[in-house]
Motif scaffolding. Structure first.
Motif, short mmCIF file in Angstrom:
data_model
loop_
_atom_site.label_atom_id
_atom_site.label_comp_id
_atom_site.label_asym_id
_atom_site.label_seq_id
_atom_site.Cartn_x
_atom_site.Cartn_y
_atom_site.Cartn_z
N ASP A 37 0.82 -1.22 0.00
CA ASP A 37 0.00 0.00 0.00
C ASP A 37 0.86 1.28 0.00
O ASP A 37 0.34 2.37 -0.21
CB ASP A 37 -0.96 0.02 1.19
N ASP A 50 -1.63 7.26 -8.18
CA ASP A 50 -2.13 6.61 -6.97
C ASP A 50 -1.00 6.54 -5.95
O ASP A 50 0.16 6.34 -6.30
CB ASP A 50 -2.63 5.20 -7.29
N GLY A 51 -1.36 6.70 -4.69
CA GLY A 51 -0.40 6.61 -3.60
C GLY A 51 -0.38 7.88 -2.79
O GLY A 51 -0.66 8.97 -3.30
N LYS A 52 -0.06 7.71 -1.51
CA LYS A 52 -0.06 8.84 -0.58
C LYS A 52 1.33 9.39 -0.32
O LYS A 52 1.47 10.47 0.23
CB LYS A 52 -0.70 8.39 0.74
#
Length: 176
Positions: A37, A50-52
């Motif tokens: 994740d 996508d991705g934090k």
């Protein structure tokens, strides 16, 4: 586990060619804390899809390689001790035997040193440029790696895990 990285010095990416998405290790995350994740997805222009977390600081180099070498599906960059010694000394790694030739069909080339202007203008993007420049007369899949002078090794393969295997092989033959 393979001893290729110290601290967070290194990264791996893979590309999904049909969509032009690159999945890459996030910047500064220790490998022991890395979970699926936390990976970051970027497009070939570097925009986060996508991705934090922030993508690896070497993302522009990976993107340049994917753009110029359409046959590759994964890229690995390390600062492994022995291969990095060759890179920082500005020495190509000659092929002395079958162990080397099993993964690299000829010497593993060293790039030229980036100019001061290239470092200031776009160090990471220009790192990709000097690798691509060095491979003008070499098929990337026959010699799936390069030593970036003054920096360290980059390898690639048909997918991300193949690029990691090529990094393991590069470090082993550099040590030998």
């Amino acid at each position: 586990r393979s001893g290729l990285v110290t601290l967070t010095w290194g990264n791996v990416s893979g590309i999904e060619r049909s969509r032009g998405f690159v999945v890459i290790k996030p910047s500064g995350v220790p490998y022991k804390e890395l979970t699926s994740d936390k990976f970051v997805v970027v497009d070939l222009d570097g925009k986060i899809v996508d991705g934090k977390l922030n993508p690896s600081t070497d993302t522009a180099t990976h993107r340049a390689l994917y753009r110029s070498f359409p046959e590759i599906g994964g890229v690995t960059h390390t600062h492994s001790v022995y291969a990095t010694m060759f890179a920082q000394a500005g020495l190509a790694l000659p092929c002395f035997g079958t162990t080397h030739a099993d993964h690299f069909y000829g010497a593993v080339p060293v790039t030229r040193m980036l100019t001061e202007k290239e470092v200031i203008d776009d160090y990471v993007g220009n790192t990709g440029k000097v690798i691509i420049e060095r491979f003008a007369d070499i098929r990337p899949m026959s010699v799936p790696g390069a030593l970036v002078m003054g920096h360290g090794p980059f390898t690639w393969g048909k997918d991300a895990m193949d690029s990691v295997r090529n990094s393991i092989a590069l470090e082993t033959i550099a040590k030998m």
